[in-house]
Design a protein around this motif. Structure first.
Motif, PDB file in Angstrom:
ATOM      1  N   GLU A  70       0.731  -1.141  -0.045  1.00 17.60           N
ATOM      2  CA  GLU A  70       0.012  -0.162   0.078  1.00 17.60           C
ATOM      3  C   GLU A  70       0.960   1.298   0.068  1.00 17.60           C
ATOM      4  OE1 GLU A  70      -2.929  -0.062   3.096  1.00 17.60           O
ATOM      5  OE2 GLU A  70      -4.127  -1.468   1.941  1.00 17.60           O
ATOM      6  N   GLN A  71       2.056   1.193   0.517  1.00 19.72           N
ATOM      7  CA  GLN A  71       2.974   2.426   0.520  1.00 19.72           C
ATOM      8  C   GLN A  71       4.031   2.331  -0.629  1.00 19.72           C
ATOM      9  OE1 GLN A  71       2.368   4.633   2.437  1.00 19.72           O
ATOM     10  NE2 GLN A  71       0.562   3.510   3.064  1.00 19.72           N
ATOM     11  N   LEU A  72       4.250   1.408  -1.472  1.00 21.96           N
ATOM     12  CA  LEU A  72       5.221   1.319  -2.490  1.00 21.96           C
ATOM     13  C   LEU A  72       4.948   0.426  -3.639  1.00 21.96           C
ATOM     14  CD1 LEU A  72       8.139   2.147  -3.415  1.00 21.96           C
ATOM     15  CD2 LEU A  72       8.910   0.513  -1.850  1.00 21.96           C
ATOM     16  N   PHE A  73       5.038   0.885  -4.807  1.00 23.72           N
ATOM     17  CA  PHE A  73       5.061   0.090  -6.097  1.00 23.72           C
ATOM     18  C   PHE A  73       6.248   0.226  -6.597  1.00 23.72           C
ATOM     19  CE2 PHE A  73       0.080  -0.439  -7.481  1.00 23.72           C
ATOM     20  CZ  PHE A  73      -0.078  -1.044  -5.835  1.00 23.72           C
ATOM     21  N   THR A  74       7.111  -0.714  -7.109  1.00 25.31           N
ATOM     22  CA  THR A  74       8.132  -0.809  -7.877  1.00 25.31           C
ATOM     23  C   THR A  74       8.303  -1.480  -9.041  1.00 25.31           C
ATOM     24  OG1 THR A  74       9.402  -2.241  -6.704  1.00 25.31           O
ATOM     25  CG2 THR A  74       9.712  -0.206  -5.641  1.00 25.31           C
ATOM     26  N   PHE A  75       8.890  -1.023 -10.210  1.00 29.58           N
ATOM     27  CA  PHE A  75       8.923  -1.549 -11.684  1.00 29.58           C
ATOM     28  C   PHE A  75      10.517  -1.592 -11.992  1.00 29.58           C
ATOM     29  CE2 PHE A  75       4.615   0.052 -11.221  1.00 29.58           C
ATOM     30  CZ  PHE A  75       3.937  -0.907 -11.547  1.00 29.58           C
ATOM     31  N   ALA A  76      10.620  -2.704 -12.553  1.00 30.58           N
ATOM     32  CA  ALA A  76      12.041  -2.729 -12.970  1.00 30.58           C
ATOM     33  C   ALA A  76      12.163  -2.182 -14.310  1.00 30.58           C
ATOM     34  CB  ALA A  76      12.829  -4.180 -12.992  1.00 30.58           C
ATOM     35  N   ILE A  77      12.983  -1.196 -14.630  1.00 32.11           N
ATOM     36  CA  ILE A  77      13.120  -0.502 -15.841  1.00 32.11           C
ATOM     37  C   ILE A  77      14.018  -1.194 -16.719  1.00 32.11           C
ATOM     38  CG2 ILE A  77      13.710   1.941 -17.057  1.00 32.11           C
ATOM     39  CD1 ILE A  77      12.961   3.251 -14.422  1.00 32.11           C
ATOM     40  N   PRO A  78      13.462  -1.529 -18.000  1.00 38.12           N
ATOM     41  CA  PRO A  78      14.296  -1.910 -18.887  1.00 38.12           C
ATOM     42  C   PRO A  78      15.539  -1.220 -19.286  1.00 38.12           C
ATOM     43  CG  PRO A  78      12.173  -2.540 -19.636  1.00 38.12           C
ATOM     44  CD  PRO A  78      12.052  -1.528 -18.311  1.00 38.12           C
ATOM     45  N   ASN A  79      16.702  -1.605 -19.885  1.00 33.14           N
ATOM     46  CA  ASN A  79      17.702  -1.045 -20.377  1.00 33.14           C
ATOM     47  C   ASN A  79      17.264  -0.156 -21.542  1.00 33.14           C
ATOM     48  OD1 ASN A  79      19.491  -1.694 -18.316  1.00 33.14           O
ATOM     49  ND2 ASN A  79      20.291  -3.401 -19.534  1.00 33.14           N
ATOM     50  N   LYS A  80      17.524   1.191 -21.883  1.00 33.17           N
ATOM     51  CA  LYS A  80      17.244   2.063 -22.976  1.00 33.17           C
ATOM     52  C   LYS A  80      15.870   2.323 -23.059  1.00 33.17           C
ATOM     53  CE  LYS A  80      21.201   0.421 -25.514  1.00 33.17           C
ATOM     54  NZ  LYS A  80      21.575  -0.144 -27.018  1.00 33.17           N
ATOM     55  N   ALA A  81      14.993   1.938 -21.902  1.00 39.21           N
ATOM     56  CA  ALA A  81      13.803   2.276 -22.041  1.00 39.21           C
ATOM     57  C   ALA A  81      13.432   3.780 -21.849  1.00 39.21           C
ATOM     58  CB  ALA A  81      12.792   1.774 -21.019  1.00 39.21           C
ATOM     59  N   ALA A  82      12.823   4.553 -22.781  1.00 40.97           N
ATOM     60  CA  ALA A  82      12.581   5.960 -22.606  1.00 40.97           C
ATOM     61  C   ALA A  82      11.326   6.294 -21.905  1.00 40.97           C
ATOM     62  CB  ALA A  82      12.613   6.545 -24.036  1.00 40.97           C
ATOM     63  N   THR A  83      10.404   5.623 -22.183  1.00 39.47           N
ATOM     64  CA  THR A  83       8.899   6.078 -21.466  1.00 39.47           C
ATOM     65  C   THR A  83       8.511   4.817 -20.917  1.00 39.47           C
ATOM     66  OG1 THR A  83       7.744   5.625 -23.708  1.00 39.47           O
ATOM     67  CG2 THR A  83       8.596   7.738 -23.080  1.00 39.47           C
ATOM     68  N   ALA A  84       7.373   5.018 -19.844  1.00 37.69           N
ATOM     69  CA  ALA A  84       6.825   4.076 -19.113  1.00 37.69           C
ATOM     70  C   ALA A  84       5.364   4.511 -19.224  1.00 37.69           C
ATOM     71  CB  ALA A  84       7.261   3.762 -17.722  1.00 37.69           C
ATOM     72  N   ASN A  85       4.343   3.725 -19.482  1.00 31.00           N
ATOM     73  CA  ASN A  85       2.873   4.051 -19.266  1.00 31.00           C
ATOM     74  C   ASN A  85       2.316   2.813 -18.249  1.00 31.00           C
ATOM     75  OD1 ASN A  85       2.512   5.592 -21.568  1.00 31.00           O
ATOM     76  ND2 ASN A  85       3.080   3.800 -22.749  1.00 31.00           N
ATOM     77  N   LEU A  86       1.877   3.805 -17.101  1.00 28.96           N
ATOM     78  CA  LEU A  86       1.592   3.196 -15.766  1.00 28.96           C
ATOM     79  C   LEU A  86      -0.110   3.042 -15.611  1.00 28.96           C
ATOM     80  CD1 LEU A  86       3.911   5.223 -13.146  1.00 28.96           C
ATOM     81  CD2 LEU A  86       4.147   2.787 -14.302  1.00 28.96           C
ATOM     82  N   SER A  87      -0.391   2.131 -15.148  1.00 29.70           N
ATOM     83  CA  SER A  87      -1.966   2.173 -14.624  1.00 29.70           C
ATOM     84  C   SER A  87      -2.038   1.340 -13.136  1.00 29.70           C
ATOM     85  CB  SER A  87      -2.790   1.197 -15.693  1.00 29.70           C
ATOM     86  OG  SER A  87      -3.954   0.622 -15.243  1.00 29.70           O
ATOM     87  N   TYR A  88      -2.802   2.341 -12.155  1.00 29.43           N
ATOM     88  CA  TYR A  88      -2.739   1.680 -11.039  1.00 29.43           C
ATOM     89  C   TYR A  88      -4.023   2.209 -10.152  1.00 29.43           C
ATOM     90  CZ  TYR A  88      -0.386   6.178 -10.175  1.00 29.43           C
ATOM     91  OH  TYR A  88       0.057   7.417 -10.148  1.00 29.43           O
ATOM     92  N   TYR A  89      -4.159   2.024  -8.986  1.00 31.97           N
ATOM     93  CA  TYR A  89      -5.257   2.653  -8.357  1.00 31.97           C
ATOM     94  C   TYR A  89      -4.829   3.401  -7.019  1.00 31.97           C
ATOM     95  CZ  TYR A  89      -8.759   0.448 -11.318  1.00 31.97           C
ATOM     96  OH  TYR A  89      -9.452   0.223 -12.231  1.00 31.97           O
ATOM     97  N   VAL A  90      -5.187   4.455  -6.470  1.00 31.74           N
ATOM     98  CA  VAL A  90      -5.005   5.040  -5.427  1.00 31.74           C
ATOM     99  C   VAL A  90      -6.492   5.187  -4.470  1.00 31.74           C
ATOM    100  CG1 VAL A  90      -3.874   7.249  -4.178  1.00 31.74           C
ATOM    101  CG2 VAL A  90      -3.293   6.389  -6.821  1.00 31.74           C
ATOM    102  N   CYS A  91      -6.232   5.081  -3.177  1.00 31.40           N
ATOM    103  CA  CYS A  91      -7.388   5.383  -2.311  1.00 31.40           C
ATOM    104  C   CYS A  91      -6.941   6.086  -1.345  1.00 31.40           C
ATOM    105  CB  CYS A  91      -7.859   4.052  -1.570  1.00 31.40           C
ATOM    106  SG  CYS A  91      -8.014   2.517  -2.931  1.00 31.40           S
ATOM    107  N   ASP A  92      -8.180   6.875  -0.687  1.00 34.26           N
ATOM    108  CA  ASP A  92      -7.702   7.773   0.417  1.00 34.26           C
ATOM    109  C   ASP A  92      -7.764   6.931   1.781  1.00 34.26           C
ATOM    110  OD1 ASP A  92     -10.685   7.364   0.306  1.00 34.26           O
ATOM    111  OD2 ASP A  92     -10.700   9.263   1.662  1.00 34.26           O
ATOM    112  N   ASP A  93      -7.131   7.104   2.833  1.00 37.40           N
ATOM    113  CA  ASP A  93      -6.971   6.224   4.033  1.00 37.40           C
ATOM    114  C   ASP A  93      -8.476   5.918   4.569  1.00 37.40           C
ATOM    115  OD1 ASP A  93      -4.432   5.759   3.383  1.00 37.40           O
ATOM    116  OD2 ASP A  93      -3.653   7.027   4.967  1.00 37.40           O
ATOM    117  N   LYS A  94      -9.164   6.611   4.339  1.00 39.74           N
ATOM    118  CA  LYS A  94     -10.733   6.559   4.837  1.00 39.74           C
ATOM    119  C   LYS A  94     -11.579   5.562   4.206  1.00 39.74           C
ATOM    120  CE  LYS A  94     -11.249  11.594   6.556  1.00 39.74           C
ATOM    121  NZ  LYS A  94     -12.341  12.577   6.709  1.00 39.74           N
TER     122      LYS A  94
END
Length: 546
Positions: A70-94
């Motif tokens: 809940e406090q950290l997502f990590t992705f390994a970046i391939p060599n020479k990669a220039a852009t990353a397209n992310l998709s994920y969900y964020v919630c408020d603590d309530k």
């Protein structure tokens, strides 16, 4: 349309979602390769149970997080990669909201860009009550839309009304805000405006006075015309109110309609007593029926005569054919409940059935009948609603064979419609009638098609789970409920109650009790909005202990 008791931003683009800009995105070196990190800010967390992915450059395959908490997502970046397209969900603590985010990240500069695709997907962005200005700084009227993602008529407004050119042109002339009534932060504003059913659309003048109100799904052409008219004269509201208080019929009608759409039927009767037109008589009679009906529901024995007499009078006096039919059926249903059905009642029932069949045979006449009634807007589903009315009569008369044939006709009528998952509200309405027809296989297929199209919304998982639970398919209901709980959007208590009921049916009492205790101890359910849900949780807890 069946109302549900309890956004797209064309003009207020400054309003953001609750979870926007609440995640820091970093590119960090590691001993082996660079790493993309997602870190939520205080008061928010990442949804570790929901899908999350990164696609690098033009790759067709996506990567899952190496670390996913809940406090950290990590992705390994391939060599020479220039852009990353992310998709994920964020919630408020309530846990009032859990929203999807899609970003394109420049891995060299670290800049983040919201993709056009994400903007399109998140068209139905909801505003927060604390960001909504009831008094207008720009002098424009304000349109507040009280809605929820599970409400079929609300979804129809989104996909069949607000996106139509004529409506969009009028929305540009007002401040426009859409509020999710499920979110606790919006509860006070919903209560302020007496929202009892959704969708409710409230128009305010520049000083924050309510000048007009719409209820239920609205056909775009008529809604655009009405919004244009009412917005243009919103500044005259206080003058209109003064005229109404002096028994001006035209002004009294404005206040009467506003009260009627707010379910303030006693107030509506006061204003309609000053009007004389046949059009206003429809609403006066409908208000009288609603008042008598509410009293009858609270004390059947005491109020039965008044309720029956009110229906009898209204059936005779109304000029609205569909209201006449509806009230005739309500009269028959009350007579059955009171064990007063006789030969005269059966003859009357047959007459009403003939009236309904005549409307079914003439679609244009049926559309006109719905338009001229106070019954509700069933745009596109007039035939199905008429078949449902026939079903009510067959229930009164206990005619099983006729009822079965009618339900077959209802199922066939829905199957002939070109329903699309691109119009989910329309699809959900189709499911309502499909379930009435007891065509469970078709309903199940429709739910699954919605889930396939919208896999990141709790709405369709929850509705499907409730359907499965009613049909004793409890294992599958549990799986669907677990999926719904990944995206609660303000419905965590209700979804937890649903899961506890499923667990009870599976005889997993200890697990159900543990879940109930967990949700009851949370600060989240302390809000008065959840009082009914809390009571049901406690009742279920007691039942499980016995």
């Amino acid at each position: 349309m069946r109302l549900f008791f309890l956004t797209t931003l064309f003009c207020l683009s400054a309003f953001a979602r609750l979870t926007d800009n609440q995640v820091e995105i970093k590119v960090e070196p590691t001993p082996t390769q660079k790493q993309l990190q997602l870190i939520p800010k205080k008061g928010f967390h990442l949804n570790a149970e929901a899908p999350a992915s990164a696609t690098f450059d033009q790759s067709k395959s996506s990567s899952k997080p190496e670390s996913k908490t809940e406090q950290l997502f990590t992705f390994a970046i391939p060599n020479k990669a220039a852009t990353a397209n992310l998709s994920y969900y964020v919630c408020d603590d309530k846990k009032t909201v859990c929203e999807r985010h899609q970003h394109s990240v420049n891995l060299k500069t670290g800049s983040v860009k919201v993709e056009a695709k994400a903007k399109e997907e998140n068209k139905a962005i909801y505003n927060r009550a604390q960001d909504v200005q009831l008094t207008s700084k720009n002098g424009k009227p304000t349109l507040l839309v009280f809605s929820a993602p599970w409400c079929p008529a609300c979804l129809r407004m989104q996909t069949e009304n607000f996106n139509q050119l004529a409506v969009k042109n009028e929305l540009k002339k007002v401040n426009f805000a859409k509020l999710n009534v499920d979110i606790t932060d919006n509860a006070e504003l919903s209560e302020k405006f007496g929202v009892r059913a959704i969708p409710t659309m409230v128009l305010l003048d520049k000083d924050g006075n309510e000048t007009y109100r719409w209820l239920d799904f609205q056909a775009p052409k008529s809604f655009a015309a009405e919004l244009k008219r009412e917005a243009a004269q919103a500044h005259l509201f206080l003058e209109t109110k003064k005229k109404a208080e002096m028994a001006d019929a035209k002004a009294a009608r404005v206040l009467g309609l506003r009260a009627f759409n707010a379910f303030e039927f006693e107030e509506a009767l006061k204003w309609f007593s000053f009007t004389k037109s046949a059009e206003d008589l429809k609403y006066k009679l409908a208000s009288e029926v609603k008042v008598a009906q509410e009293k009858y529901s609270k004390d059947i024995e005491k109020e039965k005569n008044n309720y029956l007499q009110t229906l009898e009078k209204s059936i005779v006096l109304t000029t609205a054919e569909l209201d006449k039919i509806d009230w005739s059926i309500s009269y028959l249903e009350a007579k059955k409940e009171l064990k007063l059905i006789n030969d005269e009642s059966k003859t009357k029932a047959q007459e009403v059935l003939q009236q309904i069949d005549q409307l079914i045979a003439k679609p244009q006449a049926a559309q006109k009948a719905f338009k001229n009634a106070t019954y509700g807007n069933y745009d596109g589903f007039e035939k199905e609603e008429l078949l449902y009315m026939k079903d009510r009569i067959y229930n009164v008369l206990e005619l099983k064979e006729e009822k079965d044939k009618n339900r077959q006709a209802l199922s066939k009528s829905i199957a002939a419609k070109k329903l699309s998952v691109k119009r989910p509200g329309e699809m959900l309405m189709g499911i309502v009638y499909t379930r009435m027809a007891e065509d469970n296989a078709k309903a199940e297929a429709m739910y699954e098609s919605l889930i396939k199209e919208y896999p990141h919304s709790y709405v369709y998982y929850e509705k499907y789970a409730r359907f499965l639970l009613r049909n004793k398919n409890t294992e599958k209901a549990l799986a669907q409920t677990n999926e719904a709980l990944k995206y609660p959007e303000g419905n965590l208590p209700q979804l937890s109650l649903l899961k506890a009921n499923v667990l009870k049916e599976l005889n997993k009492k200890d697990e159900a009790l543990s879940l109930i205790d967990q949700i009851l101890k949370s600060d989240y359910v302390q809000h008065k909005k959840y009082a009914v849900t809390v009571k049901r949780l406690n009742d279920l807890k007691q039942e499980l202990k016995n």
